[in-house]
Write a protein that holds these residues in place. Structure first.
Motif, PDB file in Angstrom:
ATOM      1  N   LEU A 120      45.766 -56.903 -32.939  1.00  0.00           N
ATOM      2  CA  LEU A 120      47.054 -57.105 -32.288  1.00  0.00           C
ATOM      3  C   LEU A 120      48.153 -56.364 -33.032  1.00  0.00           C
ATOM      4  O   LEU A 120      49.017 -55.717 -32.412  1.00  0.00           O
TER       5      LEU A 120
ATOM      6  N   THR B  62      49.911 -53.111 -31.271  1.00  0.00           N
ATOM      7  CA  THR B  62      51.347 -53.211 -30.997  1.00  0.00           C
ATOM      8  C   THR B  62      52.084 -52.033 -31.614  1.00  0.00           C
ATOM      9  O   THR B  62      52.964 -51.423 -30.987  1.00  0.00           O
TER      10      THR B  62
ATOM     11  N   PRO C  23      41.957 -58.748 -23.966  1.00  0.00           N
ATOM     12  CA  PRO C  23      43.145 -59.618 -24.026  1.00  0.00           C
ATOM     13  C   PRO C  23      44.074 -59.282 -25.187  1.00  0.00           C
ATOM     14  O   PRO C  23      45.295 -59.418 -25.073  1.00  0.00           O
TER      15      PRO C  23
ATOM     16  N   LYS D 207      47.986 -58.081 -24.570  1.00  0.00           N
ATOM     17  CA  LYS D 207      49.070 -58.790 -25.245  1.00  0.00           C
ATOM     18  C   LYS D 207      49.889 -57.831 -26.102  1.00  0.00           C
ATOM     19  O   LYS D 207      51.128 -57.922 -26.143  1.00  0.00           O
TER      20      LYS D 207
ATOM     21  N   GLY E 230      52.181 -55.870 -23.920  1.00  0.00           N
ATOM     22  CA  GLY E 230      53.298 -56.719 -23.519  1.00  0.00           C
ATOM     23  C   GLY E 230      54.299 -56.921 -24.642  1.00  0.00           C
ATOM     24  O   GLY E 230      55.521 -56.887 -24.414  1.00  0.00           O
ATOM     25  N   ASN E 231      53.810 -57.109 -25.866  1.00  0.00           N
ATOM     26  CA  ASN E 231      54.708 -57.261 -27.015  1.00  0.00           C
ATOM     27  C   ASN E 231      55.562 -56.017 -27.210  1.00  0.00           C
ATOM     28  O   ASN E 231      56.765 -56.103 -27.498  1.00  0.00           O
TER      29      ASN E 231
ATOM     30  N   VAL F 159      55.427 -59.671 -33.600  1.00  0.00           N
ATOM     31  CA  VAL F 159      54.214 -60.493 -33.678  1.00  0.00           C
ATOM     32  C   VAL F 159      54.022 -61.088 -35.061  1.00  0.00           C
ATOM     33  O   VAL F 159      53.044 -61.785 -35.313  1.00  0.00           O
TER      34      VAL F 159
ATOM     35  N   THR G 159      49.981 -65.511 -34.592  1.00  0.00           N
ATOM     36  CA  THR G 159      49.878 -64.486 -33.560  1.00  0.00           C
ATOM     37  C   THR G 159      48.772 -64.776 -32.573  1.00  0.00           C
ATOM     38  O   THR G 159      48.305 -63.912 -31.881  1.00  0.00           O
TER      39      THR G 159
END
Length: 569
Positions: free
Chosen positions: A335, A339, A440, A444, A447-448, A455, A568
């Motif tokens: 993540l 990001t 997923p 995410k 989207g962040n 995050v 997160t």
């Protein structure tokens, strides 16, 4: 108590040794050529107007496969660009004189010999960044850093504000730094340390990466080039014991063995945050390590390349670390990385007119910024079989036989798998499984990045050991949906008297997700088992604490108020 690690007590790392500067072999050229041919044939099949099916699923296929095909093409192009050996005559000449010519210096212990560049002594610092990792993990890294050959100063940069880590650093003879705030997370931690350490060069290691004694001897000679900003070495892992660790570790093997060396040709190899050594002047030239992103390493590299600095990647394994072993650790790591990659795409697109890069560098950074879109593509492809089973919407025309579709599809994917198998030396089903079920995380992350959401930050090795199912709720729900869809598809096919491609495809996807959930259940049982207590050694020492004036390189982390302990999941 777990014994402290050293640079030599790991099992075989995930990244086999590679001869620096070795050009792709004839077999490699053949493999790339065949894989490229399969990619072209598949692309031609998809774009043929005679094969177009219903608009919605066909558009979904084109979007997903365009991302995958483009990444495959640019990856193969970069691999074939390899073979440039960064170790030239100047490198070896500098290495021969690294410790000067004084016989008295040659007789000193290896870790006390003062390194020289251009005939003058230089100062070197080694930074070990920590944020709540296990004490024995930190101890092993500190001890290995102290044994690195060439005079240097070892610093423990503790953003976890732990008295136990402070005492550990004193016991091992390293300097200890604790900040009053955690602004800028890891990047801010390093930037603050630069206000205290004064060496012309500094190396950075995460707390779970153990450097080998020859690290400085193999990297410092490159800095005979006064425009060289940093030398990056691979991330290699010695803890490939779990499904997650093996999948995550081998997922990066091709990148470090072939992609990063290929980027040397374009001066586009980028920093990966650890196992790297910087020229201080270059970092100061871009106002410090970049703090406004989750991928401070790539952002800093981009800024340095824009400023005209050079980078070098060498495939030698000079530090061995730990891959994320749990779904929690893997999810938070990916993540954070994804990001940061999407932030580059959205806020510093390499093809913007004001970005000062060569065309080749622009392409390479665009590939980096869009790479995690390949993690979203599987979600799109997962939805195609249910659309056909429930809605009778087909991506290809009815006239296109299942065998024709499969041959073109296999011509792309099977050859990509075969190519990965050749480069890795074996087939790694764990990597394919993780790649198929991690969507997923990347949805995410996108989207962040679109919302500018922070995050937070957590080191990979500090996962809290909670149930893995807390982090894979979307995968569980999609598994249930696909399983029910498979039942419906099988019943439909029994009524029709034949097996459809949609049903076979959906059952395959269901099995892949089931395999992942079985691994998650096994991990959950292991996490619920009691673990032995650890008793760290302690010895008091003086703490170097940040003062307000020490934060010249530490702007606020993210786009708002930092909450570094924020979860997160």
């Amino acid at each position: 108590m777990t014994a402290p690690r050293s640079a030599t007590d790991h099992p075989s790392p995930s990244l086999p040794p590679t001869e620096p500067g070795t050009a792709p072999s004839p077999i490699m050229f053949l493999m790339v050529g065949v894989a490229a041919l399969g990619t072209l044939l598949y692309a031609g099949f998809l774009l043929d107007p005679d094969h177009r099916g219903d608009l919605l699923p066909y558009t979904m296929v084109i979007i997903a496969e365009t991302v995958l095909v483009a990444q495959a093409f640019f990856g193969m192009w970069t691999i074939l660009s390899g073979g440039h050996n960064p170790r030239d005559f100047a490198y070896f000449h500098t290495k021969d004189g690294l410790y000067g010519s004084d016989p008295a210096v040659q007789r000193q212990p290896p870790h006390l010999r003062e390194p020289h560049l251009h005939g003058s002594p230089i100062g070197v610092d080694i930074f070990i960044t920590t944020y709540g990792e296990d004490l024995e993990v930190i101890r092993g890294t500190v001890r290995a850093a102290m044994r690195v050959r060439g005079r240097h100063t070892t610093w423990v940069l503790d953003d976890g504000r732990s008295d136990e880590v402070r005492d550990l650093a004193a016991h091992e003879g390293a300097r200890y730094v604790r900040r009053l705030t955690s602004g800028g997370a890891k990047a801010g931690n390093i930037n603050h340390a630069l206000t205290l350490a004064k060496g012309e060069f500094f190396a950075v290691f995460d707390a779970d990466f153990v450097p080998r004694p020859e690290f400085l001897e193999e990297t410092l000679p490159f800095f005979n080039d006064e425009r060289l900003a940093f030398v990056q070495t691979p991330q290699s892992y010695g803890n490939l014991r779990t499904t997650i660790a093996r999948g995550a570790g081998y997922m990066q093997a091709v990148f470090y063995r072939f992609i990063q060396p290929g980027r040397n040709r374009f001066n586009a190899a980028f920093c990966v945050g650890t196992n790297v050594i910087f020229r201080r002047e270059a970092v100061e030239d871009v106002d410090g390590i970049y703090t406004d992103s989750k991928s401070e390493d790539v952002w800093t590299s981009l800024m340095m390349h824009e400023a005209g600095w050079k980078s070098v990647f060498i495939p030698d394994v000079l530090a061995v670390g730990e891959a994320p072993e749990t779904i929690e650790a893997y999810s938070k790591q990916q993540l954070r990385w994804a990001t940061g990659g999407f932030e580059i795409l959205l806020t510093r697109n390499p093809f913007r007119r004001d970005v000062r890069l060569s065309l080749e560098q622009r392409v390479q950074y665009l590939v980096t910024a869009t790479f995690y879109l390949t993690g979203i593509a599987p979600l799109i492809l997962l939805m195609l079989p249910p659309m056909e089973i429930f809605l009778d919407l087909q991506p290809m025309t009815i006239e296109t036989s299942a065998m024709t579709w499969f041959l073109y599809y296999a011509g792309f994917y099977a050859l990509q798998i075969l190519f990965a198998w050749y480069t890795l030396g074996s087939f790694r089903w764990q990597t394919l499984t993780l790649a198929a079920v991690s969507f997923p995380i990347y949805v995410k992350a996108l989207g962040n990045a679109l919302r500018g959401k922070d995050v937070g930050w957590q080191a990979t090795g500090t996962a809290k050991g909670r149930s893995p199912f807390n982090f894979i709720v979307p995968q569980v729900l999609i598994f249930v949906f696909l399983a029910l869809t498979s039942v419906v598809g099988i019943i439909r096919d029994l009524d029709n008297g034949s097996v459809s491609l949609a049903t076979a495809w959906n059952v395959t996807n269901t099995i892949i997700l089931a395999t992942f959930l079985v691994a998650a259940a096994r991990e959950g049982r292991q996490l619920s088992a009691p673990s032995p207590a650890r008793t760290p050694a302690a010895k008091p020492t003086r703490t170097v604490v940040a003062r307000p004036a020490d934060t010249a390189f530490a702007p606020v982390w993210g786009r708002g108020t930092a909450t570094l302990e924020k979860e997160t999941s």
